[in-house]
Motif scaffolding. Structure first.
Motif, PDB file in Angstrom:
ATOM      1  N   TRP A 132       0.839  -1.203   0.000  1.00 43.33           N
ATOM      2  CA  TRP A 132       0.000   0.000   0.000  1.00 43.33           C
ATOM      3  C   TRP A 132       0.873   1.252   0.000  1.00 43.33           C
ATOM      4  CZ3 TRP A 132      -3.069  -2.950  -1.801  1.00 43.33           C
ATOM      5  CH2 TRP A 132      -3.897  -3.854  -1.163  1.00 43.33           C
ATOM      6  N   GLN A 133       1.976   1.226   0.752  1.00 45.42           N
ATOM      7  CA  GLN A 133       2.874   2.384   0.796  1.00 45.42           C
ATOM      8  C   GLN A 133       3.556   2.613  -0.547  1.00 45.42           C
ATOM      9  OE1 GLN A 133       5.433   1.427   4.071  1.00 45.42           O
ATOM     10  NE2 GLN A 133       3.957   2.099   5.616  1.00 45.42           N
ATOM     11  N   ALA A 134       3.762   1.549  -1.308  1.00 46.58           N
ATOM     12  CA  ALA A 134       4.387   1.662  -2.624  1.00 46.58           C
ATOM     13  C   ALA A 134       3.404   2.133  -3.705  1.00 46.58           C
ATOM     14  CB  ALA A 134       5.008   0.327  -3.033  1.00 46.58           C
ATOM     15  N   GLY A 135       2.112   2.244  -3.363  1.00 52.01           N
ATOM     16  CA  GLY A 135       1.144   2.750  -4.308  1.00 52.01           C
ATOM     17  C   GLY A 135       0.177   1.731  -4.862  1.00 52.01           C
ATOM     18  N   TRP A 136       0.226   0.493  -4.413  1.00 54.27           N
ATOM     19  CA  TRP A 136      -0.733  -0.520  -4.850  1.00 54.27           C
ATOM     20  C   TRP A 136      -2.096  -0.171  -4.275  1.00 54.27           C
ATOM     21  CZ3 TRP A 136       0.325  -5.000  -7.784  1.00 54.27           C
ATOM     22  CH2 TRP A 136       1.665  -5.169  -8.130  1.00 54.27           C
ATOM     23  N   LYS A 137      -3.160  -0.561  -4.986  1.00 53.01           N
ATOM     24  CA  LYS A 137      -4.530  -0.275  -4.530  1.00 53.01           C
ATOM     25  C   LYS A 137      -5.424  -1.487  -4.760  1.00 53.01           C
ATOM     26  CE  LYS A 137      -4.711   4.709  -5.394  1.00 53.01           C
ATOM     27  NZ  LYS A 137      -3.355   4.976  -5.182  1.00 53.01           N
ATOM     28  N   LEU A 138      -6.380  -1.672  -3.855  1.00 45.12           N
ATOM     29  CA  LEU A 138      -7.415  -2.678  -4.029  1.00 45.12           C
ATOM     30  C   LEU A 138      -8.712  -1.925  -4.246  1.00 45.12           C
ATOM     31  CD1 LEU A 138      -7.980  -5.715  -4.017  1.00 45.12           C
ATOM     32  CD2 LEU A 138      -8.545  -5.505  -1.600  1.00 45.12           C
ATOM     33  N   VAL A 139      -9.236  -2.016  -5.454  1.00 46.22           N
ATOM     34  CA  VAL A 139     -10.420  -1.269  -5.849  1.00 46.22           C
ATOM     35  C   VAL A 139     -11.623  -2.197  -5.878  1.00 46.22           C
ATOM     36  CG1 VAL A 139     -11.432   0.153  -7.660  1.00 46.22           C
ATOM     37  CG2 VAL A 139      -8.967   0.216  -7.266  1.00 46.22           C
ATOM     38  N   GLY A 140     -12.723  -1.742  -5.328  1.00 48.95           N
ATOM     39  CA  GLY A 140     -13.952  -2.533  -5.378  1.00 48.95           C
ATOM     40  C   GLY A 140     -14.475  -2.919  -4.054  1.00 48.95           C
TER      41      GLY A 140
END
Length: 140
Positions: A132-140
């Motif tokens: 998450w800190q690296a910019g990954w996202k879980l959308v939905g």
């Protein structure tokens, strides 16, 4: 007779409409990399391990799990990190700039007696926080 058939048809059409309403696919969760590209889709909320496997594209011959990091150990307390070891591909040794494990989490100093399952869960959670800190996202 035609009234009975009309009623039967209306019951069938209502049942078909209700059946179609319940079979709509549930919203899925999409894992996106820091550039916004979709990496994986999940039909339910994924576990930490599922997120890590998708983000790092772990294959069946790869290994992911806790590994002692001797460089980070303090005295008699071992430091553990979540590591990813890539398997051989098509009989060829893996080629990497940095031989050895790919570290996925920060070191965690553990005292004797800590349960391995708790350590594993904590390392998975730390690795997901790094995603998450690296910019990954879980959308939905």
């Amino acid at each position: 007779m035609s009234a009975c058939l009309a009623q039967f048809d209306s019951l069938l059409s209502r049942r078909r409409a209700v059946g179609n309403a319940t079979t709509t696919p549930r919203p899925s969760h999409t894992l996106r990399d820091p550039w916004g590209e979709p990496v994986a889709e999940f039909s339910r909320f994924p576990s930490d391990l599922e997120l890590l496997k998708a983000a790092h594209r772990v294959r069946s011959d790869d290994w992911i799990g806790p590994l002692a990091d001797d460089a980070q150990s303090r005295h008699l307390h071992a430091a553990w990190r979540l590591a990813l070891l890539r398997g051989d591909r098509h009989g060829q040794a893996r080629v990497s700039q940095h031989p050895g494990p790919q570290w996925l989490s920060a070191p965690r100093v553990v005292r004797a007696g800590e349960r391995p399952a708790d350590l594993r869960r904590a390392l998975y959670a730390a690795a997901v926080r790094q995603l998450w800190q690296a910019g990954w996202k879980l959308v939905g």
